[in-house]
Design an enzyme around this catalytic site. Structure first.
Site, PDB file in Angstrom:
ATOM      1  N   LYS A 205       0.677  -1.076  -0.162  1.00  0.00           N
ATOM      2  CA  LYS A 205      -0.089  -0.170  -0.042  1.00  0.00           C
ATOM      3  C   LYS A 205       0.882   1.364   0.078  1.00  0.00           C
ATOM      4  O   LYS A 205       2.102   1.320   0.371  1.00  0.00           O
ATOM      5  CB  LYS A 205      -0.937  -0.007   1.149  1.00  0.00           C
ATOM      6  CG  LYS A 205      -2.159  -1.022   0.890  1.00  0.00           C
ATOM      7  CD  LYS A 205      -3.313  -1.186   1.747  1.00  0.00           C
ATOM      8  CE  LYS A 205      -4.330  -1.920   1.173  1.00  0.00           C
ATOM      9  NZ  LYS A 205      -5.303  -2.347   2.091  1.00  0.00           N
ATOM     10  N   ARG A 241      -3.196 -10.241   4.637  1.00  0.00           N
ATOM     11  CA  ARG A 241      -3.576 -10.421   3.138  1.00  0.00           C
ATOM     12  C   ARG A 241      -2.532  -9.727   2.235  1.00  0.00           C
ATOM     13  O   ARG A 241      -2.186  -8.699   2.465  1.00  0.00           O
ATOM     14  CB  ARG A 241      -4.800  -9.564   2.903  1.00  0.00           C
ATOM     15  CG  ARG A 241      -5.458  -9.394   1.647  1.00  0.00           C
ATOM     16  CD  ARG A 241      -6.616  -8.607   1.426  1.00  0.00           C
ATOM     17  NE  ARG A 241      -7.118  -8.421  -0.018  1.00  0.00           N
ATOM     18  CZ  ARG A 241      -6.776  -7.699  -0.836  1.00  0.00           C
ATOM     19  NH1 ARG A 241      -5.692  -6.777  -0.546  1.00  0.00           N
ATOM     20  NH2 ARG A 241      -7.273  -7.673  -2.064  1.00  0.00           N
TER      21      ARG A 241
HETATM   22  N1  HH2 Z   1      -7.412  -4.174   0.405  1.00  0.00           N
HETATM   23  C1  HH2 Z   1      -7.628  -3.899  -0.678  1.00  0.00           C
HETATM   24  C2  HH2 Z   1      -8.590  -4.727  -1.329  1.00  0.00           C
HETATM   25  N2  HH2 Z   1      -9.218  -5.715  -0.488  1.00  0.00           N
HETATM   26  N3  HH2 Z   1      -9.689  -6.210   1.750  1.00  0.00           N
HETATM   27  C3  HH2 Z   1      -9.612  -6.423   3.001  1.00  0.00           C
HETATM   28  N4  HH2 Z   1     -10.159  -7.208   3.867  1.00  0.00           N
HETATM   29  N5  HH2 Z   1      -8.577  -5.588   3.579  1.00  0.00           N
HETATM   30  C4  HH2 Z   1      -7.730  -5.104   2.752  1.00  0.00           C
HETATM   31  O1  HH2 Z   1      -6.787  -4.383   3.205  1.00  0.00           O
HETATM   32  C5  HH2 Z   1      -7.942  -4.863   1.142  1.00  0.00           C
HETATM   33  C6  HH2 Z   1      -9.197  -5.545   1.008  1.00  0.00           C
HETATM   34  C7  HH2 Z   1      -6.699  -3.207  -1.756  1.00  0.00           C
HETATM   35  O2  HH2 Z   1      -5.542  -3.708  -2.410  1.00  0.00           O
HETATM   36  P1  HH2 Z   1      -5.590  -4.628  -3.721  1.00  0.00           P
HETATM   37  O3  HH2 Z   1      -6.785  -5.682  -3.851  1.00  0.00           O
HETATM   38  O4  HH2 Z   1      -4.066  -5.165  -3.913  1.00  0.00           O
HETATM   39  O5  HH2 Z   1      -5.952  -3.487  -4.750  1.00  0.00           O
HETATM   40  P2  HH2 Z   1      -7.224  -3.193  -5.478  1.00  0.00           P
HETATM   41  O6  HH2 Z   1      -8.271  -2.732  -4.665  1.00  0.00           O
HETATM   42  O7  HH2 Z   1      -6.929  -1.823  -6.472  1.00  0.00           O
HETATM   43  O8  HH2 Z   1      -7.678  -4.455  -6.405  1.00  0.00           O
END
Ligand code: HH2
Length: 262
Positions: A205, A241
């Site tokens: 992040k 995660r």
């Molecule tokens: N962060 C993201 C997406 N989903 N779910 C939970 N429970 N906790 C988190 O911190 C979280 C999440 C964002 O990260 P990422 O999936 O890598 O990116 P994007 O939202 O751009 O797909």
């Protein structure tokens, strides 16, 4: 928990798993690296991301969930805020509904989670993904996030979700400045004290680049992500995660061995 984004625009791995075949390959790589849960998402929640309709989201994630389920018994989590997507994903073999809106996106979300009988991850977010980073504001971020998570857990319980199926997540980076993220990472024990398993999502992040300007490329943020995962482990979170599963697991193994030798 290994992250698998089947999206063209996720902030760190968007476009990598554009088709089902590439996504399934990515999933099997995460499992080979040691992931114990797979979190599959078809809509980016990064600040300013374009919303996707339910049909398109289902078309992205369903073939991947079905194919992974056919090859592995690993628990699969569906990262969605939409009840229609959660329902389809659970029918295809997902057993966890990871909802960044903590079942607030639709009025029937909590009832559906109870009906599906799946586990649910209730995450804290201030505002909406499109604008959440514009001006996040808290008087006491740790107290406010904990109060929100406790209220959402009560709402899930009231709708009929079993207590043992509820996870909480402080939502690192979702409507939070660097100082807010650090305050939460420093007080994860307070989130754990709410009495539910806690999921921590700090991997790759942007706050990491705020501390290390050389890490502008999200793929260069594994060391910072691992530092955050270890802070989570020390506070007692149940899962992290992450995108870099193998490296994180190695760090956690060494950390756990040192802790056990103390
Ligand atoms: N962060 C993201 C997406 N989903 N779910 C939970 N429970 N906790 C988190 O911190 C979280 C999440 C964002 O990260 P990422 O999936 O890598 O990116 P994007 O939202 O751009 O797909």
């Amino acid at each position: 928990m290994g992250v698998l984004n089947v999206t063209p625009d996720s902030f760190s791995d968007g476009g990598r798993h554009a088709g089902p075949a590439a996504a399934v390959e990515g999933a099997l790589r995460l499992l080979a690296d040691g992931a114990e849960i797979l979190d599959i998402g078809g809509e980016s929640t990064r600040p300013g991301a374009q919303p996707v309709d339910a049909e398109a989201e289902i078309a992205r994630v369903l073939p991947v969930i079905s194919a992974v389920r056919a090859q592995s018994a690993v628990p699969i989590s569906i990262d969605t805020m939409k009840p229609q997507v959660a329902r389809a994903a659970v029918a295809a073999g997902a057993t966890i509904w990871n909802d960044v809106t903590a079942l607030r996106h639709a009025s029937d979300s909590a009832r559906l989670a109870a009906e599906l009988g799946c586990e649910v991850v209730l995450m804290h977010m201030q505002g909406e993904p499109a604008t959440m980073q514009a001006a996040p504001r808290y008087d006491d971020v740790v107290a406010e996030v904990c109060a929100f998570l406790a209220e959402r857990a009560e709402a899930a319980l009231a709708a009929g979700v079993a207590r043992e199926r509820i996870w909480l997540d402080p939502g690192i980076g979702f409507g939070k400045t660097l100082d807010h993220n650090l305050a939460l990472l420093a007080r994860l024990d307070a989130v754990c004290a709410l009495g539910f398993p806690v999921l921590l999502g700090a991997s790759r992040k942007r706050f990491i680049a705020a501390l290390e300007p050389a890490a502008q490329d999200p793929r260069a943020r594994a060391p910072g992500s691992i530092a955050a995962a270890l802070a989570g482990a020390a506070a007692g979170v149940a899962a992290v995660r992450v995108h870099d599963v193998g490296q994180t697991l190695q760090a956690l193994k060494v950390w756990a061995a040192v802790a056990a030798a103390r």
